[in-house]
Design a protein around this motif. Structure first.
Motif, PDB file in Angstrom:
ATOM      1  N   TRP A 121       0.683  69.013  58.273  1.00 50.68           N
ATOM      2  CA  TRP A 121       1.874  69.793  57.940  1.00 50.68           C
ATOM      3  C   TRP A 121       2.164  69.643  56.451  1.00 50.68           C
ATOM      4  CZ3 TRP A 121       5.490  67.811  62.451  1.00 50.68           C
ATOM      5  CH2 TRP A 121       5.059  68.388  63.661  1.00 50.68           C
ATOM      6  N   GLU A 122       1.513  70.443  55.626  1.00 53.13           N
ATOM      7  CA  GLU A 122       1.716  70.317  54.183  1.00 53.13           C
ATOM      8  C   GLU A 122       3.105  70.813  53.795  1.00 53.13           C
ATOM      9  OE1 GLU A 122      -0.202  71.743  49.914  1.00 53.13           O
ATOM     10  OE2 GLU A 122      -1.257  72.175  51.807  1.00 53.13           O
ATOM     11  N   PRO A 123       3.872  69.991  53.076  1.00 51.89           N
ATOM     12  CA  PRO A 123       5.201  70.442  52.652  1.00 51.89           C
ATOM     13  C   PRO A 123       5.124  71.334  51.412  1.00 51.89           C
ATOM     14  CG  PRO A 123       4.821  68.166  51.976  1.00 51.89           C
ATOM     15  CD  PRO A 123       3.605  68.591  52.742  1.00 51.89           C
ATOM     16  N   TYR A 146      10.333  68.411  48.497  1.00 53.06           N
ATOM     17  CA  TYR A 146       9.437  69.265  49.262  1.00 53.06           C
ATOM     18  C   TYR A 146       9.929  69.286  50.716  1.00 53.06           C
ATOM     19  CZ  TYR A 146       6.645  68.263  45.119  1.00 53.06           C
ATOM     20  OH  TYR A 146       6.224  68.114  43.827  1.00 53.06           O
ATOM     21  N   LYS A 147       9.438  70.250  51.484  1.00 56.37           N
ATOM     22  CA  LYS A 147       9.904  70.358  52.855  1.00 56.37           C
ATOM     23  C   LYS A 147       8.820  70.921  53.765  1.00 56.37           C
ATOM     24  CE  LYS A 147      13.621  72.285  55.730  1.00 56.37           C
ATOM     25  NZ  LYS A 147      12.760  73.035  56.656  1.00 56.37           N
ATOM     26  N   ASN A 148       8.643  70.298  54.901  1.00 58.48           N
ATOM     27  CA  ASN A 148       7.958  70.881  56.042  1.00 58.48           C
ATOM     28  C   ASN A 148       8.919  70.713  57.206  1.00 58.48           C
ATOM     29  OD1 ASN A 148       6.108  70.982  58.517  1.00 58.48           O
ATOM     30  ND2 ASN A 148       4.765  71.722  56.894  1.00 58.48           N
ATOM     31  N   ARG A 149       8.606  69.853  58.166  1.00 59.84           N
ATOM     32  CA  ARG A 149       9.603  69.586  59.193  1.00 59.84           C
ATOM     33  C   ARG A 149      10.755  68.781  58.607  1.00 59.84           C
ATOM     34  NH1 ARG A 149      10.225  65.402  64.033  1.00 59.84           N
ATOM     35  NH2 ARG A 149      10.990  64.303  62.198  1.00 59.84           N
ATOM     36  N   ASP A 150      10.407  67.832  57.710  1.00 59.93           N
ATOM     37  CA  ASP A 150      11.389  66.943  57.100  1.00 59.93           C
ATOM     38  C   ASP A 150      11.440  67.171  55.598  1.00 59.93           C
ATOM     39  OD1 ASP A 150      11.609  65.688  59.677  1.00 59.93           O
ATOM     40  OD2 ASP A 150       9.792  64.553  59.210  1.00 59.93           O
ATOM     41  N   LEU A 151      12.436  66.589  54.956  1.00 58.74           N
ATOM     42  CA  LEU A 151      12.467  66.583  53.500  1.00 58.74           C
ATOM     43  C   LEU A 151      11.549  65.471  52.999  1.00 58.74           C
ATOM     44  CD1 LEU A 151      16.130  67.100  52.242  1.00 58.74           C
ATOM     45  CD2 LEU A 151      14.306  68.764  52.474  1.00 58.74           C
ATOM     46  N   LEU A 152      10.696  65.796  52.047  1.00 59.76           N
ATOM     47  CA  LEU A 152       9.837  64.806  51.399  1.00 59.76           C
ATOM     48  C   LEU A 152      10.293  64.711  49.953  1.00 59.76           C
ATOM     49  CD1 LEU A 152       5.988  64.423  51.745  1.00 59.76           C
ATOM     50  CD2 LEU A 152       7.102  64.279  49.519  1.00 59.76           C
ATOM     51  N   VAL A 153      10.735  63.522  49.567  1.00 63.96           N
ATOM     52  CA  VAL A 153      11.289  63.304  48.232  1.00 63.96           C
ATOM     53  C   VAL A 153      10.349  62.388  47.462  1.00 63.96           C
ATOM     54  CG1 VAL A 153      13.263  62.465  46.928  1.00 63.96           C
ATOM     55  CG2 VAL A 153      13.623  63.582  49.144  1.00 63.96           C
ATOM     56  N   GLN A 154       9.792  62.910  46.374  1.00 63.70           N
ATOM     57  CA  GLN A 154       8.882  62.107  45.554  1.00 63.70           C
ATOM     58  C   GLN A 154       9.680  61.330  44.519  1.00 63.70           C
ATOM     59  OE1 GLN A 154       5.836  64.298  43.478  1.00 63.70           O
ATOM     60  NE2 GLN A 154       4.912  62.447  42.607  1.00 63.70           N
ATOM     61  N   ARG A 172      22.842  61.281  57.212  1.00 59.82           N
ATOM     62  CA  ARG A 172      23.168  61.942  58.479  1.00 59.82           C
ATOM     63  C   ARG A 172      23.876  63.273  58.223  1.00 59.82           C
ATOM     64  NH1 ARG A 172      25.848  58.155  60.276  1.00 59.82           N
ATOM     65  NH2 ARG A 172      24.159  57.047  61.332  1.00 59.82           N
ATOM     66  N   ASN A 173      24.756  63.285  57.233  1.00 60.25           N
ATOM     67  CA  ASN A 173      25.514  64.508  56.936  1.00 60.25           C
ATOM     68  C   ASN A 173      24.637  65.614  56.358  1.00 60.25           C
ATOM     69  OD1 ASN A 173      27.873  63.328  57.834  1.00 60.25           O
ATOM     70  ND2 ASN A 173      28.549  62.683  55.790  1.00 60.25           N
ATOM     71  N   THR A 174      23.506  65.251  55.753  1.00 55.06           N
ATOM     72  CA  THR A 174      22.611  66.298  55.244  1.00 55.06           C
ATOM     73  C   THR A 174      21.969  67.089  56.381  1.00 55.06           C
ATOM     74  OG1 THR A 174      20.559  64.981  55.211  1.00 55.06           O
ATOM     75  CG2 THR A 174      22.007  64.828  53.271  1.00 55.06           C
ATOM     76  N   GLY A 175      21.857  66.456  57.567  1.00 53.08           N
ATOM     77  CA  GLY A 175      21.207  67.094  58.702  1.00 53.08           C
ATOM     78  C   GLY A 175      19.697  66.965  58.698  1.00 53.08           C
ATOM     79  N   TYR A 176      19.144  66.276  57.689  1.00 53.04           N
ATOM     80  CA  TYR A 176      17.693  66.156  57.563  1.00 53.04           C
ATOM     81  C   TYR A 176      17.211  64.741  57.869  1.00 53.04           C
ATOM     82  CZ  TYR A 176      17.504  70.628  55.050  1.00 53.04           C
ATOM     83  OH  TYR A 176      17.595  71.955  54.702  1.00 53.04           O
ATOM     84  N   LYS A 177      15.975  64.659  58.312  1.00 56.99           N
ATOM     85  CA  LYS A 177      15.222  63.417  58.250  1.00 56.99           C
ATOM     86  C   LYS A 177      14.541  63.399  56.888  1.00 56.99           C
ATOM     87  CE  LYS A 177      14.267  63.771  63.215  1.00 56.99           C
ATOM     88  NZ  LYS A 177      14.832  65.131  63.352  1.00 56.99           N
ATOM     89  N   GLY A 207       4.158  57.672  61.978  1.00 59.29           N
ATOM     90  CA  GLY A 207       2.994  58.533  61.983  1.00 59.29           C
ATOM     91  C   GLY A 207       3.339  59.972  61.668  1.00 59.29           C
ATOM     92  N   LEU A 208       4.420  60.463  62.258  1.00 56.31           N
ATOM     93  CA  LEU A 208       4.821  61.857  62.044  1.00 56.31           C
ATOM     94  C   LEU A 208       5.024  62.156  60.564  1.00 56.31           C
ATOM     95  CD1 LEU A 208       5.803  64.615  62.909  1.00 56.31           C
ATOM     96  CD2 LEU A 208       8.032  63.621  63.404  1.00 56.31           C
ATOM     97  N   ALA A 209       5.631  61.223  59.840  1.00 56.30           N
ATOM     98  CA  ALA A 209       5.822  61.440  58.404  1.00 56.30           C
ATOM     99  C   ALA A 209       4.480  61.615  57.700  1.00 56.30           C
ATOM    100  CB  ALA A 209       6.589  60.266  57.800  1.00 56.30           C
ATOM    101  N   HIS A 210       3.448  60.933  58.202  1.00 54.82           N
ATOM    102  CA  HIS A 210       2.144  61.011  57.550  1.00 54.82           C
ATOM    103  C   HIS A 210       1.408  62.312  57.850  1.00 54.82           C
ATOM    104  CE1 HIS A 210       3.130  56.859  56.738  1.00 54.82           C
ATOM    105  NE2 HIS A 210       2.187  56.881  55.823  1.00 54.82           N
ATOM    106  N   SER A 211       1.826  63.046  58.876  1.00 52.09           N
ATOM    107  CA  SER A 211       1.309  64.404  59.039  1.00 52.09           C
ATOM    108  C   SER A 211       1.707  65.277  57.855  1.00 52.09           C
ATOM    109  CB  SER A 211       1.844  65.024  60.343  1.00 52.09           C
ATOM    110  OG  SER A 211       1.032  64.687  61.440  1.00 52.09           O
TER     111      SER A 211
END
Length: 265
Positions: A121-123, A146-154, A172-177, A207-211
């Motif tokens: 799942w490339e963000p 970046y974003k796919n299912r979750d927010l990816l912050v570099q 929690r208030n952002t609504g994102y993982k 593991g899911l994050a590593h997808s």
């Protein structure tokens, strides 16, 4: 009705490290509400339920529950489930196929590791982040979002990931993982994963994050084989490979305990 539960530390080389998961083998599905209550009772980041399949297309069906919700993909609890199948359920095939909400997941045992074949799942770059994202991550400097299912912050480097002090209420208030990540010192990349929206403030090894992380760093580092480290208090190492639209995640598991529980029919 008496059922067996296995407690396994996934992505771990020694007890009390990696990410603990509960695994419940079934011959028929329990009621969904009951499975959610069991996951709440276990109070681990994930409880996996695996049910024997009655066809030749796959070996087991698998579902994953956090203490609060069912999720559509989980790496460490799949690794733990495969460990249980290979070692405790008298499974004699070299490959396990799990049918899940995210499709067929194939798992093998090679070179002393359990290897999972997961979707890649490339963000993509994300230009509409929550306005309080920086505050939610303790005011840390952000290099990219970046974003796919979750927010990816570099972030800038491994120290920034290690020293991040998140505000879980704001997350929690952002609504994102949220995944935070950076290049590693002794590995290719490091990360941490925050999911208070699913009842898990910080997941030990995800593991899911590593997808999402594997295709991200594979492209940035121009490498297909990578080693990753999740910098939670328990910590865990993931051996990674980018293979087209799939990723390979490999690791070890350590058995902790086996028990029984009783529920009404």
């Amino acid at each position: 009705m008496t059922k067996t539960l296995y407690h396994v530390d996934a992505f771990a080389n020694k007890l009390f490290s990696g990410n603990p998961a509960a695994v419940v083998p079934l011959t028929a599905w329990l009621n969904e509400a009951v499975m959610q209550k069991l996951a709440f009772e276990n109070n681990l980041s994930e409880t996996a339920f695996i049910c024997e399949a009655n066809n030749k297309e796959y070996d087991f069906e698998i579902r994953w529950f956090t203490p609060q919700v069912e999720i559509n993909l989980c790496g460490h609890a799949t690794l733990a489930s495969a460990f249980v199948v290979f070692n405790y359920l008298h499974f004699d095939k070299p490959e396990i196929s799990f049918n899940s909400q995210s499709g067929i997941l194939k798992v093998t045992k090679e070179d002393g590791l359990i290897k999972m074949n997961f979707p890649s799942w490339e963000p993509d770059e994300f230009n509409d982040p929550p306005v309080n994202l920086k505050d939610a991550l303790g005011g840390i400097d952000i290099k990219g979002i970046y974003k796919n299912r979750d927010l990816l912050v570099q972030l800038a480097d491994e120290d920034a990931v290690q020293n991040c002090v998140p505000d879980f209420s704001l997350i929690r208030n952002t609504g994102y993982k949220i995944i935070i990540t950076a290049p590693g010192k002794s590995v290719d990349f490091v990360s941490r994963f925050f999911a208070p929206t699913a009842g898990v403030d910080e997941d030990p090894v995800t593991g899911l994050a590593h997808s999402q992380l594997i295709p991200f760093w594979s492209k940035k580092l121009d490498k297909t084989n990578l080693i990753a480290l999740q910098l939670s208090k328990r910590g865990g190492t993931i051996y990674c490979e980018q293979k087209g639209d799939r990723v390979i995640m490999a690791g070890n598991c350590v058995f902790y305990m086996k028990g029984e529980f009783e529920i009404e029919d």
